[in-house]
Design a protein around this motif. Structure first.
Motif, PDB file in Angstrom:
ATOM      1  N   GLY A   1      -0.628   2.110  -6.068  1.00  0.00           N
ATOM      2  CA  GLY A   1      -0.471   3.543  -5.834  1.00  0.00           C
ATOM      3  C   GLY A   1      -0.846   3.956  -4.440  1.00  0.00           C
ATOM      4  N   ALA A   2      -1.676   4.995  -4.350  1.00  0.00           N
ATOM      5  CA  ALA A   2      -2.064   5.533  -3.056  1.00  0.00           C
ATOM      6  C   ALA A   2      -2.696   4.451  -2.184  1.00  0.00           C
ATOM      7  CB  ALA A   2      -3.016   6.703  -3.250  1.00  0.00           C
ATOM      8  N   GLY A   3      -3.255   3.448  -2.813  1.00  0.00           N
ATOM      9  CA  GLY A   3      -3.857   2.348  -2.071  1.00  0.00           C
ATOM     10  C   GLY A   3      -2.847   1.618  -1.193  1.00  0.00           C
ATOM     11  N   LEU A   4      -1.578   1.660  -1.567  1.00  0.00           N
ATOM     12  CA  LEU A   4      -0.549   0.957  -0.795  1.00  0.00           C
ATOM     13  C   LEU A   4      -0.348   1.575   0.586  1.00  0.00           C
ATOM     14  CD1 LEU A   4       2.020   0.474  -3.679  1.00  0.00           C
ATOM     15  CD2 LEU A   4       0.941  -1.389  -2.386  1.00  0.00           C
ATOM     16  N   ALA A   5      -0.652   2.862   0.695  1.00  0.00           N
ATOM     17  CA  ALA A   5      -0.425   3.548   1.967  1.00  0.00           C
ATOM     18  C   ALA A   5      -1.258   2.942   3.085  1.00  0.00           C
ATOM     19  CB  ALA A   5      -0.750   5.035   1.824  1.00  0.00           C
TER      20      ALA A   5
ATOM     21  N   MET B   1       2.129  18.750  -1.433  1.00  0.00           N
ATOM     22  CA  MET B   1       2.070  17.449  -2.108  1.00  0.00           C
ATOM     23  C   MET B   1       1.910  16.325  -1.109  1.00  0.00           C
ATOM     24  SD  MET B   1       6.095  17.295  -2.998  1.00  0.00           S
ATOM     25  CE  MET B   1       6.158  19.083  -2.833  1.00  0.00           C
ATOM     26  N   ARG B   2       1.407  15.222  -1.602  1.00  0.00           N
ATOM     27  CA  ARG B   2       1.291  14.025  -0.772  1.00  0.00           C
ATOM     28  C   ARG B   2       2.058  12.891  -1.447  1.00  0.00           C
ATOM     29  NH1 ARG B   2      -4.060  13.371   1.352  1.00  0.00           N
ATOM     30  NH2 ARG B   2      -4.602  13.577  -0.841  1.00  0.00           N
ATOM     31  N   VAL B   3       2.762  12.129  -0.636  1.00  0.00           N
ATOM     32  CA  VAL B   3       3.631  11.076  -1.143  1.00  0.00           C
ATOM     33  C   VAL B   3       3.220   9.759  -0.508  1.00  0.00           C
ATOM     34  CG1 VAL B   3       6.041  10.296  -1.204  1.00  0.00           C
ATOM     35  CG2 VAL B   3       5.503  12.745  -1.402  1.00  0.00           C
ATOM     36  N   THR B   4       2.991   8.763  -1.337  1.00  0.00           N
ATOM     37  CA  THR B   4       2.629   7.444  -0.818  1.00  0.00           C
ATOM     38  C   THR B   4       3.877   6.617  -0.557  1.00  0.00           C
ATOM     39  OG1 THR B   4       0.543   7.416  -2.027  1.00  0.00           O
ATOM     40  CG2 THR B   4       1.448   5.279  -1.367  1.00  0.00           C
TER      41      THR B   4
ATOM     42  N   VAL C   1      13.336   8.442  -3.712  1.00  0.00           N
ATOM     43  CA  VAL C   1      13.306   7.890  -2.356  1.00  0.00           C
ATOM     44  C   VAL C   1      12.722   6.477  -2.419  1.00  0.00           C
ATOM     45  CG1 VAL C   1      12.370   8.176  -0.029  1.00  0.00           C
ATOM     46  CG2 VAL C   1      12.958  10.204  -1.394  1.00  0.00           C
ATOM     47  N   PRO C   2      13.452   5.474  -1.942  1.00  0.00           N
ATOM     48  CA  PRO C   2      12.927   4.111  -2.013  1.00  0.00           C
ATOM     49  C   PRO C   2      11.576   4.003  -1.310  1.00  0.00           C
ATOM     50  CG  PRO C   2      15.230   4.103  -1.316  1.00  0.00           C
ATOM     51  CD  PRO C   2      14.784   5.538  -1.325  1.00  0.00           C
ATOM     52  N   ALA C   3      10.704   3.158  -1.810  1.00  0.00           N
ATOM     53  CA  ALA C   3       9.383   2.858  -1.246  1.00  0.00           C
ATOM     54  C   ALA C   3       8.304   3.866  -1.641  1.00  0.00           C
ATOM     55  CB  ALA C   3       9.425   2.713   0.274  1.00  0.00           C
ATOM     56  N   VAL C   4       8.678   4.939  -2.299  1.00  0.00           N
ATOM     57  CA  VAL C   4       7.652   5.882  -2.757  1.00  0.00           C
ATOM     58  C   VAL C   4       6.944   5.308  -3.983  1.00  0.00           C
ATOM     59  CG1 VAL C   4       7.273   8.145  -3.848  1.00  0.00           C
ATOM     60  CG2 VAL C   4       8.728   7.949  -1.814  1.00  0.00           C
ATOM     61  N   LYS C   5       5.632   5.259  -3.947  1.00  0.00           N
ATOM     62  CA  LYS C   5       4.864   4.715  -5.074  1.00  0.00           C
ATOM     63  C   LYS C   5       3.849   5.698  -5.656  1.00  0.00           C
ATOM     64  CE  LYS C   5       5.391   0.851  -6.327  1.00  0.00           C
ATOM     65  NZ  LYS C   5       6.419   0.267  -7.244  1.00  0.00           N
ATOM     66  N   GLY C   6       3.738   6.886  -5.066  1.00  0.00           N
ATOM     67  CA  GLY C   6       2.803   7.849  -5.622  1.00  0.00           C
ATOM     68  C   GLY C   6       3.154   9.257  -5.201  1.00  0.00           C
TER      69      GLY C   6
ATOM     70  N   SER D   1       3.182  -7.976  15.491  1.00  0.00           N
ATOM     71  CA  SER D   1       2.516  -9.046  14.734  1.00  0.00           C
ATOM     72  C   SER D   1       3.410  -9.566  13.615  1.00  0.00           C
ATOM     73  CB  SER D   1       1.210  -8.520  14.141  1.00  0.00           C
ATOM     74  OG  SER D   1       1.486  -7.675  13.038  1.00  0.00           O
ATOM     75  N   GLY D   2       4.617  -8.985  13.473  1.00  0.00           N
ATOM     76  CA  GLY D   2       5.532  -9.463  12.428  1.00  0.00           C
ATOM     77  C   GLY D   2       5.215  -8.887  11.068  1.00  0.00           C
ATOM     78  N   ASP D   3       4.353  -7.898  11.047  1.00  0.00           N
ATOM     79  CA  ASP D   3       3.949  -7.313   9.762  1.00  0.00           C
ATOM     80  C   ASP D   3       4.556  -5.908   9.628  1.00  0.00           C
ATOM     81  OD1 ASP D   3       2.617  -7.138   7.346  1.00  0.00           O
ATOM     82  OD2 ASP D   3       0.701  -7.822   8.177  1.00  0.00           O
ATOM     83  N   SER D   4       4.259  -5.235   8.550  1.00  0.00           N
ATOM     84  CA  SER D   4       4.705  -3.858   8.367  1.00  0.00           C
ATOM     85  C   SER D   4       3.519  -3.047   7.869  1.00  0.00           C
ATOM     86  CB  SER D   4       5.853  -3.789   7.357  1.00  0.00           C
ATOM     87  OG  SER D   4       5.392  -4.130   6.065  1.00  0.00           O
ATOM     88  N   VAL D   5       3.686  -1.731   7.780  1.00  0.00           N
ATOM     89  CA  VAL D   5       2.554  -0.906   7.344  1.00  0.00           C
ATOM     90  C   VAL D   5       3.040   0.324   6.580  1.00  0.00           C
ATOM     91  CG1 VAL D   5       2.441   0.462   9.490  1.00  0.00           C
ATOM     92  CG2 VAL D   5       0.358   0.093   8.142  1.00  0.00           C
ATOM     93  N   GLY D   6       2.249   0.756   5.610  1.00  0.00           N
ATOM     94  CA  GLY D   6       2.590   1.929   4.800  1.00  0.00           C
ATOM     95  C   GLY D   6       2.011   3.201   5.361  1.00  0.00           C
ATOM     96  N   GLY D   7       2.022   4.247   4.547  1.00  0.00           N
ATOM     97  CA  GLY D   7       1.468   5.514   4.999  1.00  0.00           C
ATOM     98  C   GLY D   7       1.720   6.619   3.994  1.00  0.00           C
ATOM     99  N   THR D   8       1.418   7.819   4.415  1.00  0.00           N
ATOM    100  CA  THR D   8       1.648   8.956   3.523  1.00  0.00           C
ATOM    101  C   THR D   8       2.447  10.035   4.229  1.00  0.00           C
ATOM    102  OG1 THR D   8      -0.472   9.895   4.170  1.00  0.00           O
ATOM    103  CG2 THR D   8      -0.447   8.655   2.117  1.00  0.00           C
TER     104      THR D   8
END
Lengths: 379, 379, 379, 379
Positions: C266-270, D310-313, D255-260, D216-223
């Motif tokens: 969930g929110a932890g993924l952010a 609202m907040r979206v992960t 929306v793809p990638a949304v988890k929260g 670094s070849g990685d990716s990162v999430g956010g809100t």
């Protein structure tokens, strides 16, 4: 409103660049053939002497929803396709667009055509009928061709034909006759005919009759009958607002020019007594059948295992070249109107694949719904 | 399937304790009267000599959805109620339940009744028809009474009547006549009649005709016509699967025993030429009208401002006491069946409020949908 | 809005005579047990020291939709029932209704409660919360109990538990742990517990914490986690608006007081990098599994065969007896409000069966839809 | 599942010729601007150093649904368009398609990507993600741009921005702050920014952070946070399954990638007491407002007149070039995978217009529904 599982939407106009079909809900892996779709479109096509001289190739191309296609893809003859579970999107181009024909009707609505209601809603009358043009039924036939092929895999055949033109009553299967015996080859013959009749020998005289009306500048209505074979007792329909007749009728009234839908003996049932109308039960090869089929294969909203039969009234095309009274909507004056565009004197034969398509879509939707809600599929 | 905004569901059976109506989508604040609902139910009631001797009080009580009610509440005469925006739930008790009547038909299905399809689906035939009983239409009439009252506030009147019984053709408003002039008092008379006819003088003879059929142990079909006044041009319906005819037909086929729905001249249009069928435009008090109304107030799927007219075929009731051939579903043997329960020899008059209800629900739903999707309401 | 096949509607109010559930779409023949429904209702019940002293028996009776019932029927312990394909209607009586409690809040809305929006919409604040009362979730639990039993036949288990109360974090299965091994007996224990926790040893301290808050006149929020076992890879969900997360979230937000829904971490993924968040594929007994389950069993909107996991935020109950600032809506003056009715200091444990029910309904609906649209069921 | 009035369907794939949007239900006459749609698409576009080097022009062309268009029509800058009541159909071409990039992942699914579920459902993994590609959100942004413009006419503004990237917390409006004062110019600035932040001064450092992760070849999430201004109290939402949170969440999880998805303080509410979480009522210029907005503008499922927040992960993109463990689905062997295609190291900024679009579509749908079912519009 819409069906339960399947969703069909048709966009575009008679004189727009392209018409669009969106069809969702077809099961992933569902198979359909170029032949099925093309035979629908071919039967719908103009070309006969009494039809509009606007000839369109009606070559659909698919943008999505079919396994293995990536670009805008045309159907290859002889090929079979599989739904990939995504929305099926198809387009058909309008190539033969002549704007001059319709110039003088911009503010004078054709009687009984959608012109007037369009004017009220949109503030103008679209050239060629806009979204009310019969052209859009090409998209319906694509959807219907797909639905028919999927139904065929389930053992269900839908077949429609012309049963009357104007005052000419043609051979009909309604009226209680047992149509279970309609052979595969008879069905095939009708499906690939550009003038689908039960009795081919009636064709010549009927064609002659339409030609006369066409040459007089008038048009004529008629009836289409549709028969469905292979629907198992109890497998479709439920009571009240979940009835099979309501779902089919909703769909068939989606075909422009349809003004009546009756099942079995239809309006004929109103004049009968129960003892005349009831379909006595009997046994045939050990199976429960009815001796007659006045009910058109549906009781209590549910398929009873007999062929589903219906008659559809198709009104005469409103566009005629004979002079008619109308009203100039700008000047608000009564005036006379003669329509000199490209029209059909009789659309009944061309309505046949449209009715068939509408019925096929309704039945496929119901079959899918009942598969998950009706316990009989899980035994 | 269902409507766009309004949702109607009816549960229960002819011999269950209670039948349930669930109606959602009625606008919060929408008003309806005890009188509207009760006149629907009264017209639907049995009591005439040819109807079932099963007399039910059909007193609805409401559990939810009405402003200010908290307990199970009956309607008070003369009172007006307001929807509170919640789901409207109503129940009607079945009080007069006699099980013996139906005992011998448990495994021998009545021809053309839902018995057989029930047996196939449910493995048994429910006493009294179960969920296929005409009793359930009491719940439809409650929903319809509410819808009619809400429509009336919008200036829309729905009125239905008997237009034929068996071979007897009665006075009809179809056939192109202008019914715009149907007066408020004529509508009221029909609405509160237990045998709604355009021409009251035809009543006696018609009643006599039905009694004869009843006494012979047979039943008889007929037609119901429905007229809608006050629908503005362009305010309801759209093209193809969004057409007004399809929505109304879907709803009307929800009434048990309906086998055909036609708009305007209906099936009569099939035999006409365009020059005969087309409704010429004219001006009346400065407004665009049509000289005839063969189209039944709908062109291109859209209301054209003329009265909406339709004819509905009601089949003869399948339950007759004359002997009929059927099949014993347990022994799989052909046998003879005489039904000695409580039946109607003719349900056509009782079908009138049901058709009216179905039409009213469809129209209210369409009105609501168009209010938010059709720009004409925002001018 | 609603699901695709299943339709759930709940009517009534906290202080009305009866609340009503309408559930349609359950497959004819679908089995459910008195035990399933009652355990849902029992877990939802008040009775703990910190819950409302309003004790209701919550004994549902069914009016329709169940095989073999004719009258208003209560569930018999130990018995299994079968859906008859008709709409399932159930009612629950409100017996313990005390109106005095709520008298002083009629025009002063409780902060963060639905009082104010009710007033704006309805022009008044209903005693006891009206249709916004938590009481109505009893009806949701009945529907959920049915759905869970039907899912269980398909090998799918839904189980929820409390994972935090206020600042107290309790044992959780999220965070990537493999919960596939959750044993049948663990699930049973949680299902029949009135304070469902993964780790029973945390109960005492947690209860103590809530009691303290209750005695201080305050309330407290928390989180509920829900785990679903047995959903096969590819069997539920599709891309974009057909995704499984969207359907579940829609349903779970139907539970009052829910303010957040997150899947997997969930929110932890952010806060993570892809290399930390991605669930590496691995093989387990020859089957493709993931080493972690940060995705909560869903990729691209589709079930990936791992347990579906989610966390649900439940806000603290707005009704507290501590004084709060509010506004008198009649006099339009700011004032102070202390609520002295019957309230829960913590509804998190009671929300557990509600969340479970909402999830079960969404999953059953999706399972049914996919059975007819997703080719994998036909192999 | 779908909305109540509006229907959005998106078809096509990342590597198909064209993607298709079908949007129905927009009111005839509803106005939208080229600018609205293009600003959505521009914000969604790649181009930043950490985004995929696949640059697409994303020029939509419309086939139907817009007044006055007949052919496939592109949007002209500065122009305003009007919906004609028909289905809106738009296509976007995929021009920059490189197949080589994805060649080695055909049978080795990327962890946490849709590859594996695709393989299970379709028997293969589509190049470029097929229908699960983020490319399809371009179609969502077109629909969202239209919805936003229509909402704006009703005084409703939707605005979203990045509120965290990985561990970096950025300026946020949640947490109870009053955002009513967000100025028109602030909204405009955010709407036309390719990296929408509340506080522009945080941009440089954040961009640097993402670049490091990219290299670094990685990716990162956010809100992503989304704020809606101008929704009147009582004008949207209802209780239980008709709640506003459920409708919005359903849409946003599309929306793809949304988890929260969390409203107001969201997950933060779980840790609070009622006395801390409740939003005290107060008066502001004579109107009832709340002092804080922890509820995110929604109580009891209904808009309370405060800004909806609202907040979206957004999870980190699964495609990373660092080596990961996966399974070869043909040989059924565990293996190592490095993805060398064109990927985004951080899609959070590009998700902003997608979230905004999803929220706008949900709100417009609810506004339309409530206009006909909620009496407050008729006063």
């Amino acid at each position: 409103m819409g069906f339960d599982i399947i969703d069909v939407e048709i966009a575009g106009e008679s004189h727009s660049d392209k018409m669009v079909l969106k069809l969702s809900g077809i099961e992933r892996g569902g198979e359909f053939s170029a032949r099925g779709i093309k035979s629908m479109l071919n039967r719908r096509k103009s070309g006969a002497p009494w039809t509009t001289p606007r000839i369109e190739s009606d070559e659909p191309s698919f943008l999505s929803g079919i396994e293995g296609i990536r670009g805008e893809t045309s159907l290859e003859d002889g090929k079979t396709y599989r739904a990939n579970g995504d929305v099926i999107t198809a387009v058909v181009k309008n190539t033969n667009v002549k704007k001059a024909d319709y110039s003088n009707i911009a503010v004078v609505p054709r009687p009984s055509h959608a012109d007037y209601v369009q004017y009220v809603k949109d503030g103008k009358i679209a050239t060629g009928g806009g979204r009310f043009s019969g052209r859009l039924t090409a998209m319906l036939c694509i959807a219907g061709g797909i639905a028919e092929d999927v139904l065929e895999k389930e053992g269900i055949e839908v077949v429609a034909y012309v049963s009357s033109i104007g005052e000419k009553k043609l051979r009909s299967y309604l009226g209680g006759a047992d149509v279970s015996g309609l052979s595969k080859s008879q069905i095939e013959r009708i499906k690939y005919s550009d003038f689908p009749l039960l009795d081919e020998s009636e064709r010549e005289e009927t064609v002659e009759y339409i030609k006369q009306i066409a040459s007089s500048g008038d048009s004529v209505g008629g009836t289409v009958e549709c028969i469905v074979l292979g629907v198992k007792a109890g497998s479709m329909g439920e009571n009240l607002f979940s009835g099979l007749e309501g779902k089919i009728a909703y769909s068939v009234f989606g075909v422009p020019a349809v003004k009546g839908v009756e099942f079995g003996l239809g309006a004929g049932l109103a004049g009968l007594k129960g003892s005349e109308a009831n379909d006595a039960f009997t046994l045939k090869d050990g199976e429960v059948k009815t001796a007659t089929n006045n009910s058109g294969g549906i009781n209590g909203g549910i398929a009873n295992g007999m062929p589903i039969t219906m008659r559809v009234t198709v009104r005469p095309t409103p566009s005629i070249s004979l002079p008619q009274k109308s009203v100039d909507l700008e000047t608000k004056k009564v005036c006379e109107l003669s329509v000199h565009g490209r029209h059909d004197a009789c659309i009944v034969p061309r309505a046949v694949p449209c009715v068939e398509s509408a019925v096929a879509l309704a039945l496929l939707d119901e079959l899918m719904l009942q598969k998950v809600t009706n316990g009989i599929y899980n035994d």
